[in-house]
Structure formats: structure tokens, C-alpha cells
Design a protein around this motif. Structure first.
Motif, PDB file in Angstrom:
ATOM      1  N   ALA A   1      31.345  45.951  40.262  1.00 36.43           N
ATOM      2  CA  ALA A   1      32.908  46.212  40.424  1.00 36.43           C
ATOM      3  C   ALA A   1      33.065  47.696  40.205  1.00 36.43           C
ATOM      4  O   ALA A   1      33.881  48.562  40.723  1.00 36.43           O
ATOM      5  N   GLN A   2      32.234  48.433  39.052  1.00 35.39           N
ATOM      6  CA  GLN A   2      32.458  49.580  38.743  1.00 35.39           C
ATOM      7  C   GLN A   2      32.073  50.691  39.779  1.00 35.39           C
ATOM      8  O   GLN A   2      32.502  51.710  39.739  1.00 35.39           O
TER       9      GLN A   2
ATOM     10  N   SER B   1      35.492  33.590  35.094  1.00 36.53           N
ATOM     11  CA  SER B   1      34.277  34.259  35.333  1.00 36.53           C
ATOM     12  C   SER B   1      34.258  35.627  36.482  1.00 36.53           C
ATOM     13  O   SER B   1      33.105  36.169  36.537  1.00 36.53           O
ATOM     14  N   GLY B   2      35.012  35.587  37.157  1.00 38.71           N
ATOM     15  CA  GLY B   2      35.260  36.449  38.169  1.00 38.71           C
ATOM     16  C   GLY B   2      36.061  37.808  38.098  1.00 38.71           C
ATOM     17  O   GLY B   2      36.401  38.382  38.948  1.00 38.71           O
ATOM     18  N   VAL B   3      36.524  37.669  36.826  1.00 42.89           N
ATOM     19  CA  VAL B   3      37.403  38.876  36.220  1.00 42.89           C
ATOM     20  C   VAL B   3      36.553  40.078  35.986  1.00 42.89           C
ATOM     21  O   VAL B   3      35.810  39.694  34.975  1.00 42.89           O
ATOM     22  N   TYR B   4      37.089  41.228  36.142  1.00 41.22           N
ATOM     23  CA  TYR B   4      36.500  42.281  35.436  1.00 41.22           C
ATOM     24  C   TYR B   4      37.646  43.258  35.478  1.00 41.22           C
ATOM     25  O   TYR B   4      38.271  43.605  36.336  1.00 41.22           O
ATOM     26  N   ASP B   5      37.879  43.860  34.098  1.00 40.55           N
ATOM     27  CA  ASP B   5      39.009  44.908  33.803  1.00 40.55           C
ATOM     28  C   ASP B   5      40.328  44.408  34.316  1.00 40.55           C
ATOM     29  O   ASP B   5      41.001  45.220  34.945  1.00 40.55           O
ATOM     30  N   GLY B   6      40.431  43.211  34.228  1.00 42.76           N
ATOM     31  CA  GLY B   6      41.775  42.643  34.713  1.00 42.76           C
ATOM     32  C   GLY B   6      42.205  42.500  36.045  1.00 42.76           C
ATOM     33  O   GLY B   6      43.271  41.882  36.296  1.00 42.76           O
ATOM     34  N   LYS B   7      41.014  42.485  36.900  1.00 44.69           N
ATOM     35  CA  LYS B   7      41.217  42.392  38.334  1.00 44.69           C
ATOM     36  C   LYS B   7      40.147  41.121  38.915  1.00 44.69           C
ATOM     37  O   LYS B   7      39.104  41.076  38.264  1.00 44.69           O
ATOM     38  N   GLN B   8      40.483  40.465  39.815  1.00 45.71           N
ATOM     39  CA  GLN B   8      39.742  39.312  40.019  1.00 45.71           C
ATOM     40  C   GLN B   8      38.834  39.801  41.588  1.00 45.71           C
ATOM     41  O   GLN B   8      39.384  39.690  42.576  1.00 45.71           O
ATOM     42  N   TYR B   9      37.587  40.210  40.885  1.00 47.84           N
ATOM     43  CA  TYR B   9      36.772  40.570  42.126  1.00 47.84           C
ATOM     44  C   TYR B   9      36.014  39.639  42.626  1.00 47.84           C
ATOM     45  O   TYR B   9      35.245  39.888  43.815  1.00 47.84           O
TER      46      TYR B   9
ATOM     47  N   ASP C   1      40.141  43.436  45.673  1.00 50.04           N
ATOM     48  CA  ASP C   1      40.782  42.751  44.574  1.00 50.04           C
ATOM     49  C   ASP C   1      41.203  41.212  45.207  1.00 50.04           C
ATOM     50  O   ASP C   1      41.905  41.498  46.030  1.00 50.04           O
ATOM     51  N   LEU C   2      40.703  40.281  44.808  1.00 47.46           N
ATOM     52  CA  LEU C   2      41.035  38.755  45.311  1.00 47.46           C
ATOM     53  C   LEU C   2      42.064  38.110  44.507  1.00 47.46           C
ATOM     54  O   LEU C   2      42.086  37.043  44.672  1.00 47.46           O
ATOM     55  N   GLY C   3      42.907  38.653  43.526  1.00 45.63           N
ATOM     56  CA  GLY C   3      43.815  38.098  42.813  1.00 45.63           C
ATOM     57  C   GLY C   3      44.708  37.151  43.724  1.00 45.63           C
ATOM     58  O   GLY C   3      44.816  36.018  43.078  1.00 45.63           O
ATOM     59  N   SER C   4      45.344  37.604  44.772  1.00 46.84           N
ATOM     60  CA  SER C   4      46.196  36.585  45.389  1.00 46.84           C
ATOM     61  C   SER C   4      45.576  35.583  46.094  1.00 46.84           C
ATOM     62  O   SER C   4      46.067  34.571  46.065  1.00 46.84           O
ATOM     63  N   VAL C   5      44.281  35.662  46.506  1.00 42.92           N
ATOM     64  CA  VAL C   5      43.507  34.542  47.115  1.00 42.92           C
ATOM     65  C   VAL C   5      43.189  33.868  46.063  1.00 42.92           C
ATOM     66  O   VAL C   5      43.223  32.496  46.460  1.00 42.92           O
TER      67      VAL C   5
ATOM     68  N   ILE D   1      31.441  34.669  44.649  1.00 40.00           N
ATOM     69  CA  ILE D   1      31.517  35.473  45.921  1.00 40.00           C
ATOM     70  C   ILE D   1      32.233  36.626  45.826  1.00 40.00           C
ATOM     71  O   ILE D   1      33.859  36.382  45.609  1.00 40.00           O
ATOM     72  N   ALA D   2      31.924  37.822  46.171  1.00 37.30           N
ATOM     73  CA  ALA D   2      32.904  38.757  46.037  1.00 37.30           C
ATOM     74  C   ALA D   2      32.815  39.384  47.505  1.00 37.30           C
ATOM     75  O   ALA D   2      32.135  38.965  48.234  1.00 37.30           O
ATOM     76  N   VAL D   3      34.103  40.382  47.921  1.00 40.62           N
ATOM     77  CA  VAL D   3      34.106  40.662  49.092  1.00 40.62           C
ATOM     78  C   VAL D   3      34.078  42.286  49.228  1.00 40.62           C
ATOM     79  O   VAL D   3      34.926  42.949  48.250  1.00 40.62           O
ATOM     80  N   VAL D   4      33.422  42.693  49.935  1.00 39.61           N
ATOM     81  CA  VAL D   4      33.215  44.238  50.052  1.00 39.61           C
ATOM     82  C   VAL D   4      34.586  44.834  51.051  1.00 39.61           C
ATOM     83  O   VAL D   4      34.638  44.267  51.904  1.00 39.61           O
ATOM     84  N   LYS D   5      35.267  45.918  50.391  1.00 44.80           N
ATOM     85  CA  LYS D   5      36.196  46.414  51.163  1.00 44.80           C
ATOM     86  C   LYS D   5      35.883  47.149  52.659  1.00 44.80           C
ATOM     87  O   LYS D   5      34.694  47.694  52.604  1.00 44.80           O
TER      88      LYS D   5
END
Length: 433
Positions: free
Chosen positions: A119-120, A143-151, A126-130, A320-324
Motif C-alpha cells: 500500500a505504501q 485485515s485489509g486496512v492500512y493507515d485508515g484506508k481499506q486497501y 481505496d476500496l472503502g465504499s465497496v 484481494i487488492a486492486v491496482v489503480k
């Protein structure tokens, strides 16, 4: 994990990658304004076709189940997913190299211990709304949160905890699982009395696995880190290692044991307790000549120091993360579907015995009938937490620094207080790099 870690430049340097420029603001496909078709990372965010990168596609046991998920998605969505994989031991370094070079797009499978470092890099959406649509458990979601964001969207969420052999406990006259450290130590002494080469607790004592000491440090009251300060070296960490040394000297745990050794001892009926991930039951039972062993394997809450304390366990699993960038919107929908669609997650559980991350998945009859999984989720994963050191690219070096100092105590080369003080100093130096 909700705290900031090292700088992005520092993280990339650890992976052997040149520093990347800051990525521009990416927008989730589901929230993108009408007409938006590109991102600052390049590519068509609305493309139906995307990549899915996962180490599990490189594993014989896992590949068929994941390929089935991919094929079903392609048929339903009239899209094409390019499957990409690297062996697990090479995965993080390969992924970060490709991601840094702009060669990785779409959905990406990540071990939760890697999420912060990836994430860094500034490449993940940011998948927060999803995530709010998935019905995930609170532990899984975190488990999918880093620095306050849902990655990351949680795919499989479990933990590393204690497994007990009910048959050995019964032979020793132990009628229920010990709940406090004092009761646990007493049970180990009873088990030692059985003789026959029994190792009551096949605890980790080799450097490679001695990170298992962390939950015991937390049990004794050490926070590991607090307010960005390393707390290893405090009285609680010293007490934990002193206790571990006592078990070692009393031969209640054995020298030179790692996870593989522990599984072997447990599988041979020579150990009553050992630490493992939730998948340990299947792995250990399959390797054992005793075909009834699986029936005797029980998840056990880690004993607490005082009644009323919260049992400690290390969170374990994948997201599962998503690349911009290219295919971002479709990859996001795929990640949500794969991790939360009830039929998909329960079928995946049936093929791989990996616990779902949603309340609906866990309550499905196909999952609920597996009492080991349901008990593990309720007893162990429910209170599991991630390591505060995962946020640092030097995590592996941190674990090794502590492990070496604990081993020095076990073999009599160092005193607990001196060893933990040195471990704390070494960790502090590592994270300042």
C-alpha cells in the motif's frame, strides 16, 4: 493495521526498487464520475479485461479452484482475465518489482502481512465504499486496512493459534482445556508425566519460527509497539521470555523445533499442543499415520495471564487488492464477488478448507457443519490481531532480531532482561532506517 509505517522510498529500497513518484489520486470505478475512463496510472479503468495475480495459481492444490472462479466470471461478464503468478517465496519481491514498473494491473492477491508495504507504494485503490457491500466480519475487514484506508477485500480470514490433542489430554487426566497460563503449565507437567518421549507443548524454539513468542509476550502484557515506540524490553516481555525459558529447562517444550517439526511431533502423537494456522489440521492430519488424529484435533484459546484477559492470536489470511488504472472497475467487482458472493466463497471453502471472511459464508451449512472451523473462528480468530511490525518493510528482520535474542535465552547465552533490551534496541534501529 492502522498506523503509518516507513516512507514509501524506504519500503521500495528494501525491495530493491527505485523510488517511485507519488501516484496521482485514483478513483474507484464504482464512484467514478461519468465519462472518466483513465487514471493517473494509465490505462482504461472501464476495461472489462484485467489481470489477476495470485501465488495460489502457482500451487497444484489451489489452482483448479481459482481457475474455476475465473472461468465463471469470464463467462458471466464476457470478459478476459489474464492469470499471473509467482511462487509464494518470491511473490512479494516479484510483485513489487512489476508494480513499481507499471507492469501489474487489475486484482492482486496479498498475504495480509504484506498489505502495508504494498500500500505504501501508492498504487492501490481505496476500496472503502465497496467493502461496505461485502458483509465481512469486523476482524476480516480490519485485515485489509492500512493507515485508515481499506486497501484489501478479505478473501480468507483465519489466525495462528493453539491446537490440542484431546486423546493425549484424556490420557493425562486433563478434562478441559487450560484457560490460564498457570493452568496451562500445570497441564504440561501432567502430560510430561505420561513419559514415552512426549513433548507436552511443541512450541517454536528455532529462530525460523520463534516469532511465535509474540502472542505470548502480548499475553503477559507487552504491547510490542505503542505510540510508535517499541515496547519489547519492558517487564512484560521479560516475564514472557523468562516463562518460556522455564518451560524449556523443565523439558515441557523441546529445543530446535519449528512449525514442520511441531506438526511431525503432533502427528506422531508425541505432542499435546502446538501452534499453527487454521489449515494446520488438514496438513498435520494428512501427514500422520494415525488416520483418527483429525478427530482428536481441537482448537484452543491461548491461555491468558489472568482470568478475564483477552486471549491472544495472530491474524492470518489473504486479501484481494486492486491496482489503480487499467481494468480497475471490473477488477474491483471481481474482488468483491470472489470474496463475498456466498456460493463462490462456500464452494471455495469446500475445495480448500479456507474460512470465508463474511458472516453469510461462515453461517452457510457447508461451512457451519465443519465444527473445527466454526470453533476456531469463534475461539481464536474472533480476538486475533495483526502484528504492529507488518507496517515495516523490515518486518522479517525484526522478527529475526527478536527470535535470535529469545533463542540466546533458551540456550543460556543471555539473560531475559538483557536479551529483550537488546531486541528492543535492534528493532528501534531497524525501523529508523
Amino acid at each position: 493495521m492502522t498506523t503509518s509505517g516507513i516512507s514509501r522510498r524506504g519500503a521500495l529500497r528494501m525491495f530493491g526498487i527505485g523510488a517511485l513518484g507519488a501516484a496521482g489520486a485514483g478513483v474507484l470505478g464504482a464512484c467514478a464520475p461519468s465519462g472518466a475512463s483513465t487514471s493517473s496510472n494509465g490505462g482504461d479503468t472501464k476495461s472489462k479485461n484485467f489481470d489477476f495475480t495470485s501465488w495460489s495459481l502457482n500451487e497444484e492444490a489451489a489452482k483448479p479452484a481459482i481457475e474455476k472462479i475465473i472461468a465463471a466470471w469470464e463467462k458471466a461478464e464476457n470478459s478476459k482475465i489474464r492469470a499471473v503468478s509467482y511462487p509464494y517465496n518470491e511473490y512479494l519481491s516479484q510483485l513489487t518489482l512489476k508494480l513499481g514498473g507499471g507492469e501489474t494491473t487489475g486484482a492482486v492477491h496479498l498475504d495480509i502481512a504484506w498489505l502495508a508495504a504494498v500500500a505504501q507504494m501508492g498504487k492501490l485503490a481505496d476500496l472503502g465504499s465497496v467493502a461496505l457491500k461485502g458483509g465481512y466480519t469486523d476482524v476480516a475487514l480490519n485485515s485489509g486496512v492500512y493507515d485508515g484506508k481499506q486497501y484489501g477485500l478479505p478473501w480468507n480470514t483465519g489466525s495462528i493459534g493453539v491446537i490440542a490433542n484431546s486423546e493425549l489430554l484424556e490420557k493425562a487426566g486433563i478434562k478441559k482445556h487450560p484457560t490460564t497460563v498457570e493452568e496451562f503449565e500445570g497441564a504440561l507437567r501432567e502430560l510430561k508425566g505420561l513419559g514415552g518421549g512426549i513433548v507436552p507443548y511443541a512450541a517454536a524454539t528455532k529462530v525460523a519460527q520463534l516469532k511465535d513468542i509474540f502472542p505470548w509476550m502480548q499475553t503477559f502484557g507487552c504491547t510490542l509497539m505503542e505510540d510508535n515506540k517499541v515496547t519489547i524490553g519492558d517487564d512484560a516481555s521479560v516475564d514472557a521470555v523468562t516463562w518460556y525459558k522455564k518451560l524449556h529447562d523443565a523439558k515441557l517444550i523441546a529445543a530446535d523445533v519449528d512449525r514442520f517439526d511441531a506438526r511431525a511431533l503432533f502427528g506422531q502423537g508425541k505432542a499435546a499442543f502446538y501452534d499453527d494456522a487454521i489449515i494446520g489440521k488438514g496438513v498435520t492430519a494428512a501427514q500422520s499415520k494415525d488416520k483418527t488424529l483429525a478427530d482428536a484435533m481441537q482448537p484452543m484459546q491461548r491461555p491468558v495471564l489472568r482470568s478475564g484477559d483477552t486471549p491472544q492470536a495472530l491474524l492470518w489470511g489473504g486479501v484481494i487488492a486492486v491496482v489503480k488504472g487499467n481494468g480497475q472497475e471490473a477488477a474491483t467487482r471481481f474482488a468483491l464477488h470472489t470474496t463475498s458472493d456466498r456460493a463462490t466463497v462456500t464452494e471455495y471453502f469446500a475445495s480448500r478448507a479456507l474460512p470465508p471472511s463474511t458472516t453469510a459464508g461462515l453461517s452457510d451449512p457447508k461451512v457451519a457443519k465443519d465444527t473445527f472451523t466454526t470453533e476456531w473462528t469463534d475461539k481464536i480468530t474472533k480476538t486475533a490481531t495483526g502484528s504492529p511490525f507488518w507496517q515495516f518493510a523490515q518486518n522479517a528482520q525484526i522478527e529475526e532480531a527478536v527470535a535470535k535474542q529469545v533463542q540466546a535465552v533458551l540456550v543460556g547465552k543471555s539473560k531475559p532482561k538483557d536479551a529483550m533490551k537488546k531486541a528492543g534496541e535492534e528493532i528501534t534501529a531497524l525501523i529508523k532506517r
